[in-house]
Design an enzyme around this catalytic site. Structure first.
Site, PDB file in Angstrom:
ATOM      1  N   ASN B  49     -94.936  52.953  36.052  1.00 19.57           N
ATOM      2  CA  ASN B  49     -95.835  52.873  36.983  1.00 19.57           C
ATOM      3  C   ASN B  49     -95.554  51.679  37.765  1.00 19.57           C
ATOM      4  O   ASN B  49     -95.774  51.729  38.917  1.00 19.57           O
ATOM      5  CB  ASN B  49     -97.183  52.942  36.434  1.00 19.57           C
ATOM      6  CG  ASN B  49     -97.271  51.845  35.256  1.00 19.57           C
ATOM      7  OD1 ASN B  49     -96.316  51.893  34.473  1.00 19.57           O
ATOM      8  ND2 ASN B  49     -98.583  51.070  35.349  1.00 19.57           N
ATOM      9  N   GLN B  77     -97.246  59.397  36.501  1.00 22.07           N
ATOM     10  CA  GLN B  77     -96.683  58.637  37.737  1.00 22.07           C
ATOM     11  C   GLN B  77     -95.728  59.795  38.478  1.00 22.07           C
ATOM     12  O   GLN B  77     -95.545  59.427  39.692  1.00 22.07           O
ATOM     13  CB  GLN B  77     -95.877  57.471  37.530  1.00 22.07           C
ATOM     14  CG  GLN B  77     -96.707  56.199  36.709  1.00 22.07           C
ATOM     15  CD  GLN B  77     -97.867  55.951  37.663  1.00 22.07           C
ATOM     16  OE1 GLN B  77     -97.565  55.956  38.929  1.00 22.07           O
ATOM     17  NE2 GLN B  77     -98.900  55.327  37.047  1.00 22.07           N
ATOM     18  N   HIS B  99    -105.722  62.095  39.514  1.00 21.90           N
ATOM     19  CA  HIS B  99    -105.857  60.864  40.280  1.00 21.90           C
ATOM     20  C   HIS B  99    -104.601  60.340  40.704  1.00 21.90           C
ATOM     21  O   HIS B  99    -104.600  59.679  41.781  1.00 21.90           O
ATOM     22  CB  HIS B  99    -106.704  59.628  39.642  1.00 21.90           C
ATOM     23  CG  HIS B  99    -105.882  58.900  38.535  1.00 21.90           C
ATOM     24  ND1 HIS B  99    -105.630  59.129  37.370  1.00 21.90           N
ATOM     25  CD2 HIS B  99    -105.563  57.639  38.821  1.00 21.90           C
ATOM     26  CE1 HIS B  99    -104.932  58.175  36.778  1.00 21.90           C
ATOM     27  NE2 HIS B  99    -104.884  57.244  37.645  1.00 21.90           N
ATOM     28  N   CYS B 225    -100.827  35.540  37.746  1.00 24.31           N
ATOM     29  CA  CYS B 225    -102.365  35.089  38.735  1.00 24.31           C
ATOM     30  C   CYS B 225    -103.067  36.390  38.945  1.00 24.31           C
ATOM     31  O   CYS B 225    -104.304  36.071  39.266  1.00 24.31           O
ATOM     32  CB  CYS B 225    -101.586  34.353  39.613  1.00 24.31           C
ATOM     33  SG  CYS B 225    -101.240  32.760  39.250  1.00 24.31           S
TER      34      CYS B 225
END
Lengths: 130, 301
Positions: B49, B77, B99, B225
């Site tokens: 992915n 994927q 999805h 982060c």
């Protein structure tokens, strides 16, 4: 992540980006952080004989909060006496920018950068007097 | 997949995790060497992915068949992006999800081979015996129809060559970025890769900062982060990408509706913002001054 308007403003319009002459005896350079940790801050302060910070410049590799913290610090210390600048606590930076808990380390880094820059300046002065 | 393996380990199963090569692809000899007489199942993602790297599934399937091991392939994927043939590839179990293929959220499918070998599964939801007892519960017809229709459209994209348009645009994005910027590093094999994926490290620019600067484009980053764990992407680390570069990675995903104008807009925006952030980066400045970043005693914090 939800950031305060103040933080985003400092990130999008960072103040005092750039470099001062490292070799200038009036300039103290602080380089803190590590590339492997994802943030490195370089803070430079130009300090006159009275100990007043006349100019401040930064360059930062890091997230938006790290850049905003650096930018904020440069605006805070300009005009301050070094002894006053040394008293700046990371909590003040964090509060001013409303840093989320996971970004508190960015303010710690900014505090460390001020201290490192002043320490570098003092080392230069001592070397010059010796 | 890793979380499922960890759950199995808690139940007492032994799991062997295989390393990949620096291009993200599994070495078939590594797989052969890891299969033991008691090995029950091999599970491999068809495509990753984050970096979009495609594993040699047909070869893996052949090795599994040769050793009498059941082969599960996570194709979530890859569905609709590359052709999948469970028979040619010797896949015994195959997972897909709605999805990721323009279908409805909340539905997926598991292909289960019925013969040679017959795969017997223990139900995780009991009561009612629906779906041959494998997953009891009343079936959501609208979701199933949605998934089926999504599969029809996905197959059309593959057959008509429309998927190649995504590859062309992806290659245009990469070429455009390389033309304008230096020190870009592609993560994972460029040859064995989904046609719509690009994962690039923009050296000396932190990933989250870059994401904030390009808010008109939806991307994701391997930067620590952006994650709650404050650790950079384990996928990139598995390729041997150093933490310094993992922090600077951005993943681009193109889609059925991506246009050439959008790609050109992305190239222009990224060029401007990466240059802006590099001007602000002490690392970029040091490298330009000829300083070797590895020669500096950094203080880890």
């Amino acid at each position: 992540m939800a950031y305060s308007d103040k933080l985003i403003n400092h990130y999008e319009n960072p103040q005092n980006v750039g470099s001062l002459d490292k070799a200038d005896p009036e300039v103290g350079t602080g380089l803190v952080g590590a590339p492997a940790c994802g943030d490195v801050m370089k803070l430079q302060l130009k300090i006159n004989d009275e100990g007043i910070i006349e100019d401040a410049r930064f360059k930062t590799f890091g997230c938006g909060s790290a850049i905003a913290s650096s930018s904020l610090v440069t605006t805070m210390v300009k005009g301050m006496h070094v002894e006053q600048a040394e008293q700046i606590k990371n909590s003040e930076i964090a509060a001013e920018l409303s840093l989320p808990p996971v970004k508190i380390h960015c303010s710690v880094l900014a505090e460390d950068a001020i201290k490192a820059a002043i320490a570098d300046y003092r080392k230069k002065r001592e070397a010059a007097q010796a | 997949m890793l979380d499922s393996c960890h759950a199995l380990e808690r139940d007492g199963w032994e799991v062997t995790y295989l390393d990949v090569k620096p291009d993200g692809i599994l070495d078939l000899d590594t797989l052969r060497a890891a299969i033991r007489p008691e090995t029950t199942l091999v599970s491999v993602m068809l495509a990753n992915n984050e970096i979009g790297v495609i594993q040699p599934v047909a070869e893996i399937g052949a090795i599994c068949r040769e050793h009498g091991v059941i082969f599960h392939c996570d194709a979530v994927q890859a569905t609709g992006k590359v052709a999948i043939d469970v028979n040619a590839m010797n896949i015994d179990l195959l997972s897909i999800s709605g999805h990721k293929m323009y279908g409805p959220k909340g539905i997926g499918a598991l292909y289960v081979r019925r013969a040679r070998p017959r795969v017997r599964l223990q139900a995780i939801i009991d009561g009612g015996g629906h779906e041959r007892g494998m997953r009891s519960g009343t079936l959501p017809v609208h979701q199933i129809v949605g998934l089926g229709k999504a599969a029809v459209y996905a197959k059309e994209d593959l057959d008509s060559g429309k998927i190649d348009e995504q590859r062309r645009l992806r290659d245009r994005l990469w070429a455009g970025l390389q033309e304008n910027l230096d020190e870009l590093y592609i993560n994972g094999s460029m040859e064995q890769r989904l046609p719509n994926n690009l994962n690039v490290s923009f050296a000396y620019v932190e990933g989250e900062a870059l994401m904030m600067a390009i808010r008109d484009i939806a991307v994701s980053s391997g930067s620590a982060c952006t994650s709650a764990s404050l650790e950079p992407s384990y996928v990139l680390r598995a390729l041997g990408v150093e933490a310094e570069l993992a922090h600077t990675s951005i993943r681009f995903g193109l889609g059925r509706f991506t246009t050439e104008e959008e790609v050109d807009y992305a190239i222009a925006l990224l060029t401007e913002k990466v240059r802006w952030l590099r001007e602000m980066s002490p690392l970029y400045e040091m490298v330009k001054e000829g300083i070797d970043l590895k020669s500096i005693q950094w203080e880890a914090h």
